[in-house]
Write an enzyme that holds these catalytic residues in place. Structure first.
Site, PDB file in Angstrom:
ATOM      1  N   CYS A   2     112.125  52.366  93.692  1.00 55.35           N
ATOM      2  CA  CYS A   2     111.177  52.790  94.702  1.00 55.35           C
ATOM      3  C   CYS A   2     110.864  54.259  94.474  1.00 55.35           C
ATOM      4  CB  CYS A   2     111.752  52.596  96.099  1.00 55.35           C
ATOM      5  SG  CYS A   2     112.430  50.953  96.383  1.00 55.35           S
ATOM      6  N   ARG A  27     106.418  52.965  90.785  1.00 53.74           N
ATOM      7  CA  ARG A  27     107.845  52.700  90.954  1.00 53.74           C
ATOM      8  C   ARG A  27     108.121  51.672  92.054  1.00 53.74           C
ATOM      9  NH1 ARG A  27     111.258  56.886  88.721  1.00 53.74           N
ATOM     10  NH2 ARG A  27     112.884  56.114  90.083  1.00 53.74           N
ATOM     11  N   TRP A  75     109.876  48.896  96.623  1.00 50.22           N
ATOM     12  CA  TRP A  75     109.983  47.643  95.870  1.00 50.22           C
ATOM     13  C   TRP A  75     111.130  46.891  96.513  1.00 50.22           C
ATOM     14  CZ3 TRP A  75     113.711  45.168  92.922  1.00 50.22           C
ATOM     15  CH2 TRP A  75     113.248  44.142  92.082  1.00 50.22           C
ATOM     16  N   ASN A 101     116.399  54.902  97.815  1.00 53.21           N
ATOM     17  CA  ASN A 101     116.254  54.079  96.619  1.00 53.21           C
ATOM     18  C   ASN A 101     117.642  53.587  96.226  1.00 53.21           C
ATOM     19  OD1 ASN A 101     113.593  54.837  96.601  1.00 53.21           O
ATOM     20  ND2 ASN A 101     113.773  56.221  94.853  1.00 53.21           N
ATOM     21  N   GLY A 102     117.740  52.333  95.818  1.00 56.09           N
ATOM     22  CA  GLY A 102     119.028  51.793  95.416  1.00 56.09           C
ATOM     23  C   GLY A 102     119.418  50.603  96.272  1.00 56.09           C
ATOM     24  N   GLU A 482     108.780  40.846  72.340  1.00 53.18           N
ATOM     25  CA  GLU A 482     108.101  41.896  73.098  1.00 53.18           C
ATOM     26  C   GLU A 482     106.682  41.486  73.466  1.00 53.18           C
ATOM     27  OE1 GLU A 482     107.101  45.512  74.977  1.00 53.18           O
ATOM     28  OE2 GLU A 482     108.960  44.367  74.703  1.00 53.18           O
ATOM     29  N   LYS A 486     105.137  41.114  77.221  1.00 52.58           N
ATOM     30  CA  LYS A 486     103.933  41.805  77.692  1.00 52.58           C
ATOM     31  C   LYS A 486     102.960  40.827  78.338  1.00 52.58           C
ATOM     32  CE  LYS A 486     104.905  45.854  77.008  1.00 52.58           C
ATOM     33  NZ  LYS A 486     106.199  45.399  77.503  1.00 52.58           N
ATOM     34  N   GLU A 489     104.306  39.556  81.715  1.00 53.62           N
ATOM     35  CA  GLU A 489     104.390  40.630  82.718  1.00 53.62           C
ATOM     36  C   GLU A 489     103.064  40.871  83.412  1.00 53.62           C
ATOM     37  OE1 GLU A 489     107.639  44.007  81.590  1.00 53.62           O
ATOM     38  OE2 GLU A 489     105.997  43.787  80.176  1.00 53.62           O
ATOM     39  N   HIS A 505     114.194  22.979  65.421  1.00 52.27           N
ATOM     40  CA  HIS A 505     115.420  22.655  66.149  1.00 52.27           C
ATOM     41  C   HIS A 505     115.175  22.454  67.646  1.00 52.27           C
ATOM     42  CE1 HIS A 505     117.830  23.262  62.605  1.00 52.27           C
ATOM     43  NE2 HIS A 505     117.327  24.473  62.429  1.00 52.27           N
ATOM     44  N   LYS A 600     108.483  50.080  87.724  1.00 51.65           N
ATOM     45  CA  LYS A 600     108.636  50.767  86.447  1.00 51.65           C
ATOM     46  C   LYS A 600     110.079  51.114  86.115  1.00 51.65           C
ATOM     47  CE  LYS A 600     107.070  53.011  82.805  1.00 51.65           C
ATOM     48  NZ  LYS A 600     106.537  52.258  81.654  1.00 51.65           N
TER      49      LYS A 600
END
Length: 605
Positions: A2, A27, A75, A101-102, A482, A486, A489, A505, A600
């Site tokens: 946050c 954030r 968040w 935050n946390g 990656e 992307k 996301e 397989h 983020k």
């Protein structure tokens, strides 16, 4: 995950806080709130809103004056996004305001005890526990009230606290979640990220875990949670406010993709050693004798940083001939790993504050391991905890998904691999070969970006897919991982990545015309093996988009990228797929810079 911003001084505080929240919205962006006061005010005034910062701004009254305030963009961890669950949280008497935050790990236990004492909670959040603990403290000073409350709190926090009876100060504290003080002229700032401060001051102090601070308009002091004074020396932030602007682009992601040529030039600048065909990495704090004693390298990261670490491990193993592998930091510390004194551990984090990575570093340090950091933010927690490391110099990255920092991190690993290789058995000629390859990267990146219009057309054609497969072999597999990340996301298209050799397989069962496959096909010693995988897909009527150094006959479409050295090709092959994900999401109308459910800087577990 946050954003916190606070101010104390003489200026009208609300516009400053709202501006800071806008810069921190990457954030966390499911709700936001602001609380203000002044020496002449009677109590605290607060406004909160579910949604974006713009929704909060629309609710702030025109007459909302004050000179001290704290604000937050959230968040969600505890409690769904709502006005009530938004920060700041006030006690019933409207005297104490807290932003946090946390995560409070023992929130349920503390909540039960407080409710047994008659406390009525207004929200579902863990943060409100802290507010009530401070409000109920009988200590005389605000600092003591906060310190007393934090003694019983378990978990991570970056907090800022205001109290109506102590309107001349803001008290802040840190444990596992960043808190940065901004030092102004007869005014002080606090934030969870320098992005909120940079337009007002470049003089900052970063708190350590277990450290607190009291901010007044003309002064600040730092001390531990046990009350011992600490010495804080302000540092000058190297980035400028313009670095956080969009610079004429429609989104931060597009801006940051387009900056990669310059960013790579920065990470290389001043580090090439022509005389010995190697590089200078002065921050490693690792001499040649110690480097030769390394028997294994373990790289730890999360998400994109983990993928960069996978490519880094391949570079180190290939160039330095040291066994190397990468592992998610979030898993590493929970499996009771064997910590070997001959192993070099490398922690990777864009922000330098990723909690899972930081916790792994702290566990490794406790067990006597040597740890290097590969981070983007100078003075960040991981940079301070590590024994040495490499800054990647990507510049500020605001979009939630990482692009230029990923690229620069991989280039930094290339530098580290070359450095270790030349200390060990890598020849002068191979050193020169890798240096020439590194030097080609900025121009080759620019060449790839010039093909954006064609990539956009391809993205629009594939945007209707419900799911996509990404494949690569050896060096190409982390690129596939990656690129898959992307796409999911920012477009929310389901995407999976597999080693190309693993298709037979199991994953071949999924192949059909409705499931496109993106294949990484470098022109290297595995070219024919990769082409065989394309044959398998075409035999089952699968559509293929190849990223390759030349047109691929079996692919429906090919994005051709310039050839570099085999070891460095993964750096280039990922860039067109950043653009592919971007334009796919754009075609689908997604909020590209702020994808749903993500933030983020992940400073919670």
């Amino acid at each position: 995950m946050c954003g916190i911003v606070g101010y104390i001084g003489k200026r009208d505080v609300a516009p400053l806080l709202l501006e800071g929240l806008q810069r921190l919205e990457y954030r966390g962006y499911d709700s936001a709130g602001i609380v203000i006061t002044s020496p002449k005010a009677a109590g605290l005034k607060m406004v909160k809103a579910k949604g974006r910062v713009r929704d909060l701004e629309a609710r702030v009254p025109k007459r909302f004056a004050g000179t001290t305030g704290i604000a937050h963009t959230r968040w969600a961890t505890h409690g769904a996004p709502s006005d009530i669950n938004s920060h700041p949280h006030l006690d019933p008497e409207n005297k104490v305001a807290v932003v946090h935050n946390g995560i409070v790990d023992n929130a349920a236990e503390l909540r039960a005890k407080l409710e047994a004492d008659g406390v009525v909670f207004a929200s579902e959040t863990d943060t409100e526990v802290i507010t009530h603990l401070i409000a109920r403290s009988q200590a005389e000073k605000l600092e003591e009230k906060v310190r007393e409350a934090l003694k019983v709190v378990e978990g991570t926090y970056g907090i800022a606290v205001m109290h109506a009876d102590f309107s001349d100060r803001i008290v802040v504290a840190r444990n596992g979640s960043p808190v940065v003080l901004g030092i102004g002229e007869k005014e002080m700032f606090v934030a969870s990220d320098v992005a909120a401060l940079i337009s007002h001051t470049r003089q900052v102090v970063t708190l350590d875990d277990g450290e607190m601070a009291t901010l007044k308009a003309d002064d600040f002091r730092t001390y531990t949670t046990s009350g011992t004074r600490t010495t804080a020396t302000p540092e000058t932030v190297e980035w400028e406010a313009a670095s956080y602007d969009m610079g004429g682009h429609d989104t931060y992601m597009h801006k940051e993709i387009s900056e990669q040529s310059d960013a790579v030039d920065r990470v290389l600048r001043g580090r090439i050693d022509e005389k010995f065909s190697t590089v200078h990495l002065g921050g490693l704090n690792l001499d040649a004798r110690e480097a030769r004693g390394i028997r294994r390298v373990k790289i730890l990261g999360c998400g994109t940083s983990y993928h960069a670490g996978m490519i880094g491990a391949s570079l180190i193993e290939g160039l330095a001939r040291i066994p190397a592998d990468a592992e998610p930091a979030s898993e590493f510390r929970y499996r009771n790993p064997v910590v070997d004194p001959d192993t070099l551990y490398i922690a990777v984090s864009q922000s330098g504050e990723t909690y899972d990575v930081l916790a792994a570093v702290q566990e490794l340090k406790r067990k006597g391991a040597r740890v290097l950091g590969v981070v983007n933010v100078v003075g960040s927690a991981i940079a301070r905890e590590a024994d040495g490391g490499v800054y990647v110099h990507a510049g500020p990255e605001v979009c939630v998904v990482s692009t230029k920092c990923f690229t620069n991190t991989v280039v930094a690993f290339g530098l580290l691999a070359l450095h270790l290789g030349r200390i060990r058995d890598l020849s002068v000629s191979d050193g020169k070969r890798i240096i020439e390859g590194l030097r080609k990267l900025p121009a080759q990146i620019s060449e790839i970006l010039e093909g954006e219009a064609e990539i956009k057309k391809l993205a629009e054609e594939y945007a209707g897919a419900k799911s996509m497969m990404f494949i690569g072999r050896v060096r190409g597999y982390p690129v596939a991982l990656e690129a898959s990340l992307k796409l999911k996301e920012i477009s929310y298209i389901h995407a999976e990545a597999y080693p190309a050799s693993e298709l037979k397989h199991g994953p071949l069962a999924l192949i059909e015309p409705a499931l496109p496959t993106v294949a990484i096909v470098p022109d290297d010693e595995l070219l024919e093996k990769n082409r065989a995988a394309l044959e398998e897909i075409k035999a089952r009527s699968g559509r293929i988009l190849a990223v390759a150094h030349r047109e691929q006959e079996k692919a429906d479409h090919t994005i051709v990228v310039p050839k570099n050295e085999n070891e460095l090709d993964p750096i280039l092959m990922g860039i067109p797929l950043q653009l592919f994900a971007y334009h796919t999401a754009l075609a689908m109308g997604r909020d590209i810079d702020k994808p749903r459910n993500l933030a983020k800087s992940v400073t919670v577990e």
